[in-house]
Design a protein around this motif. Sequence first.
Motif, PDB file in Angstrom:
ATOM      1  N   HIS A   1      22.887  12.921  41.455  1.00  0.00           N
ATOM      2  CA  HIS A   1      24.007  13.855  41.653  1.00  0.00           C
ATOM      3  C   HIS A   1      24.499  13.816  43.101  1.00  0.00           C
ATOM      4  N   LEU A   2      23.568  13.784  44.031  1.00  0.00           N
ATOM      5  CA  LEU A   2      23.934  13.724  45.445  1.00  0.00           C
ATOM      6  C   LEU A   2      24.675  12.420  45.748  1.00  0.00           C
ATOM      7  N   GLU A   3      24.205  11.304  45.210  1.00  0.00           N
ATOM      8  CA  GLU A   3      24.893  10.021  45.395  1.00  0.00           C
ATOM      9  C   GLU A   3      26.296  10.069  44.780  1.00  0.00           C
ATOM     10  N   PHE A   4      26.386  10.647  43.579  1.00  0.00           N
ATOM     11  CA  PHE A   4      27.687  10.771  42.906  1.00  0.00           C
ATOM     12  C   PHE A   4      28.643  11.621  43.734  1.00  0.00           C
ATOM     13  N   MET A   5      28.173  12.750  44.244  1.00  0.00           N
ATOM     14  CA  MET A   5      29.026  13.635  45.048  1.00  0.00           C
ATOM     15  C   MET A   5      29.471  12.932  46.331  1.00  0.00           C
ATOM     16  N   THR A   6      28.585  12.157  46.942  1.00  0.00           N
ATOM     17  CA  THR A   6      28.938  11.413  48.159  1.00  0.00           C
ATOM     18  C   THR A   6      30.019  10.382  47.852  1.00  0.00           C
ATOM     19  N   LYS A   7      29.800   9.605  46.801  1.00  0.00           N
ATOM     20  CA  LYS A   7      30.792   8.598  46.413  1.00  0.00           C
ATOM     21  C   LYS A   7      32.124   9.252  46.047  1.00  0.00           C
TER      22      LYS A   7
END
Length: 132
Positions: free
Chosen positions: A29-35
Motif C-alpha cells: 500500500h505504501l509503495e502504491f501510494m508513493t507511485k
Amino acid sequence: IGMLDVIKSDFERTIKETTKEEAEAEKEHLEFMTKTGISLAEKKMAQEQKKKYKSDAEEQLEEASDSLNDHTEILSKAIAELLDLKPVCVDTGMSYKERVARRQDEIDALNKALCILKAYAEYGPDGVAQAC
C-alpha cells in the motif's frame, strides 16, 4: 486438552500469517501510494504546462487575427483607392495617337521654354526673340 493445543497452535499460526500478510499489504500500500503520488504530481505538472502552451497559443492566435484584420482593412482601402484612381489614370477619353501628339506638343513647348531661358541667360532680355 490435545484439541485445545491444536486450536491454540492453529490460532497462533493464523495470527502469525495474518500479521505477516498485513505487513506485506501495508508495504504494498505504501509503495502504491508513493507511485500514485509521483504519478499525480507528474500529471499535474504536465497539465500546467499544457495549459500554459494553450494560453500562449491562444494569445498568438489572437495577435495573428488582429494583425490579419488590420492588413485586410489596409488592403481593402488600397483596393478602393485603386478603383477610384483607375478612371482618372487609364480612362482619359483620348486615343493613343491623341495622347502621343499631346505629349509631343508638351515636350516641344518645354524645349522652347528651355531655349528661351538659356538665351535670356546668355544674351539678356534683348536677345531672347532672335535665339529661338
